[in-house]
Design a protein around this motif. Structure first.
Motif, mmCIF file in Angstrom:
data_model
loop_
_atom_site.group_PDB
_atom_site.id
_atom_site.type_symbol
_atom_site.label_atom_id
_atom_site.label_comp_id
_atom_site.label_asym_id
_atom_site.label_seq_id
_atom_site.Cartn_x
_atom_site.Cartn_y
_atom_site.Cartn_z
ATOM 1 N N ILE A 61 0.808 -1.216 0.000
ATOM 2 C CA ILE A 61 0.000 0.000 0.000
ATOM 3 C C ILE A 61 0.848 1.277 0.000
ATOM 4 O O ILE A 61 0.511 2.225 -0.723
ATOM 5 C CB ILE A 61 -1.030 -0.028 1.150
ATOM 6 N N PRO A 62 1.956 1.366 0.732
ATOM 7 C CA PRO A 62 2.777 2.577 0.589
ATOM 8 C C PRO A 62 3.268 2.816 -0.837
ATOM 9 O O PRO A 62 3.322 3.966 -1.294
ATOM 10 C CB PRO A 62 3.943 2.316 1.553
ATOM 11 N N ASP A 63 3.595 1.733 -1.557
ATOM 12 C CA ASP A 63 3.999 1.892 -2.957
ATOM 13 C C ASP A 63 2.826 2.385 -3.809
ATOM 14 O O ASP A 63 3.013 3.201 -4.726
ATOM 15 C CB ASP A 63 4.519 0.561 -3.514
ATOM 16 N N ILE A 64 1.636 1.880 -3.518
ATOM 17 C CA ILE A 64 0.450 2.349 -4.242
ATOM 18 C C ILE A 64 0.250 3.842 -4.003
ATOM 19 O O ILE A 64 0.004 4.611 -4.946
ATOM 20 C CB ILE A 64 -0.802 1.564 -3.794
ATOM 21 N N LEU A 65 0.369 4.258 -2.741
ATOM 22 C CA LEU A 65 0.178 5.674 -2.417
ATOM 23 C C LEU A 65 1.247 6.542 -3.078
ATOM 24 O O LEU A 65 0.968 7.671 -3.509
ATOM 25 C CB LEU A 65 0.191 5.869 -0.902
ATOM 26 N N GLU A 66 2.454 6.010 -3.189
ATOM 27 C CA GLU A 66 3.516 6.764 -3.869
ATOM 28 C C GLU A 66 3.213 6.891 -5.363
ATOM 29 O O GLU A 66 3.413 7.952 -5.962
ATOM 30 C CB GLU A 66 4.866 6.075 -3.659
#
Length: 556
Positions: free
Chosen positions: A101-106
């Motif tokens: 999810i952090p990669d998605i948000l990035e």
């Protein structure tokens, strides 16, 4: 459309970095799920029945092709190849891994998107008319004011921990396409007798356990006073809203228990301290943000009228699609095209990664690079030349996106229900699919006419069943699913809450019950011009109860 400034970029990037650290600590076991819950909710991450779910904000329902392609990329790389568009003009991904999810948000930040304030007891994604900036009947484009509210409300230190979630909607036409009367605050853009822009202000609408229609507390609020007056409303609510009982925490309960006149007086008293202060909107700031939403340069395409007539005559399927899915644009040579995400027998609101990519390509080619998400779980290309409708239709057909059912009986709103949601009591998706298949014949749909069916899998009403012409609510009774039917709801300028017609129906009997309701309407209407909701308001629930329950109608 709005473009991030330096503050926006820094703000979103900092939040991504912060959440990446929080996720790493959760995965390592340094923080518990209970401690992690409020942190993930601040970033739009829910824990559903089977997996985490990420809800991404689409402010006022406006997307560029680049942003839509990113949504497709996320569906393809991090999920199971699809996304679900919601009744709040957001998109949800049902299967992301927490570590991703952090990669998605990035990735989202790279195209000026985020998931902030899509959950939690804060001001949620501000929604607007999906035809904004294109509709012939609007006073002005409402999206600049929705953007002003977005900027004001994002991480507002005073309103980040409200008694309950808070929802605002903005419309700019007499024909309300944003459902403002079932929002905590509804704003209708209008002009006074001097031609000045302002707002009619409604408060206290909502659905869920206790559905209520908003009350108008101000007929004309000057444009410059928008933020000061909304702040006054929020302060009164934040001070007096119930925090001891989450079921009574929404502003609609405060309006009901305090009384509209008394609460309006408290808001006016609070506003007196704010209206001439720093929250007063400068004309220059309004103009600056409005410039972001300048209408595209649309050249005259008068040849489209003759071509459209010929195409419609040659192809009845195309003619039905134009009738149902194309609405008048402010430019006479253009139309606003609804892309139905309700294929017959499909899952309402779902779009595959390939379909999202295709819509992005078509928006670039035919719609000035603009896409809209509707609160009825469809997409819109807002600026399509009439001369381009036929090739657009063929391209949509190839992607399974040319269903000609906008506003018809198979254009069903449905929440994810018990297939995904941990709060649900019953399934929504299979019920919607079965009804869609039963009524899927195009000629039959057109005979029935305007009819909105809305389905929720629990009393939280994410499927807006309270304001469906026919509403279906899934409940649990003795360990089994049961479906309660309401009639007469509406979410337009004549908002009404549906009436429960009687005892519920088992899953296998719901579609037959809808068949009975539709047949009762068709046999009783005064003519083909009398829509279902008008017939219901004329005759009431009695003929439907009699048809559904027979001799037991009174007891039901």
């Amino acid at each position: 459309m709005y473009r991030y400034d330096e503050f926006d970029r820094d703000f979103v990037s900092a939040r991504v970095a912060q959440f990446r650290d929080q996720v790493e600590r959760r995965l390592s076991g340094d923080i518990s799920e209970d401690a992690f819950k409020p942190l993930r909710l601040m970033n739009g991450v829910y824990l559903q029945l089977h997996a985490y779910m990420l809800r991404v904000a689409i402010p006022y329902g406006t997307l560029s092709s680049k942003q839509m392609r990113m949504l497709a990329h996320i569906a393809r790389k991090y999920d199971r190849g699809y996304g679900h568009f919601t009744t709040r003009q957001n998109i949800q991904y049902n299967w992301p891994k927490l570590g991703d999810i952090p990669d998605i948000l990035e990735d989202l930040a790279g195209v000026e998107m985020h998931a902030i304030q899509t959950s939690g007891n804060c001001i949620r994604n501000v929604t607007a008319d999906h035809f904004a900036g294109a509709a012939a009947d609007e006073v002005a484009d409402p999206r600049p004011y929705a953007e002003i509210l977005r900027q004001w409300s994002s991480l507002h230190p005073e309103f980040s921990f409200l008694p309950r979630k808070f929802k605002i909607a903005v419309t700019a036409a007499e024909n309300d396409r944003a459902a403002i009367q079932v929002h905590d605050i509804g704003l209708q853009l209008k002009k006074n007798d001097e031609g000045q822009i302002g707002f009619a202000v409604w408060i206290g609408g909502g659905q869920g356990r206790t559905p209520m229609i908003a009350k108008k507390i101000k007929d004309f609020l000057p444009e410059a006073d928008l933020l000061s007056y909304v702040t006054a409303i929020m302060r009164v609510y934040n001070l007096h809203g119930r925090r001891d009982n989450k079921y009574k925490a929404r502003i609609k309960i405060l309006v009901h228990e305090t009384g509209t006149e008394e609460l309006a007086a408290q808001i006016e008293a609070e506003w007196a301290h704010l209206r001439d202060g720093e929250l007063r909107l400068p004309d220059a700031d309004v103009a600056r943000i409005t410039d972001y939403f300048a209408a595209p340069d649309l050249p005259a395409r008068a040849e489209g009228w003759a071509e459209l007539a010929a195409w419609k005559k040659a192809d009845s399927g195309f003619a039905s699609w134009v009738t149902q899915n194309v609405r008048p644009h402010r430019h006479p040579d253009y139309g606003m095209v609804t892309i139905s995400l309700k294929p017959i027998g499909g899952i309402p609101g779902d779009a595959s990664d390939a379909q999202m990519d295709a819509v992005a390509d078509l928006a670039e080619q035919y719609s000035a690079d603009e896409i809209r998400v509707t609160h009825e779980q469809n997409l819109v290309l807002p600026h399509v030349a009439l001369a381009d409708l036929e090739p657009l239709y063929r391209a949509l057909q190839a992607e399974g996106l040319a269903t000609a059912n906008s506003g018809l009986v198979t254009d069903i709103i449905a929440c994810p229900g018990l297939d995904y949601c941990a709060l649900a009591n019953a399934r929504s998706i299979p019920v919607a699919q079965e009804i869609s298949e039963r009524f899927g014949d195009q000629a039959r749909q057109e005979e029935i006419g305007d009819l909105k069916i809305k389905i929720s899998g629990c009393i939280n009403a994410c499927g807006h069943h309270h304001v469906g012409h026919i509403g279906i609510l899934g409940v649990e009774k003795k360990g089994a699913e049961l479906y309660q039917i309401t009639l007469g709801g509406s979410a337009d300028e004549n908002t009404s809450i549906g009436e429960i017609v009687g005892r519920g129906f088992e899953p296998e009997k719901v579609t037959d019950a809808i068949e009975t309701i539709v047949s009762t309407y068709l046999s009783g209407r005064s003519g083909t011009d009398e829509a279902f909701i008008d017939y219901y308001r004329r005759v009431g629930a009695a003929p439907f109860k009699e048809a559904l329950y027979g001799d037991k109608a009174e007891a039901a």
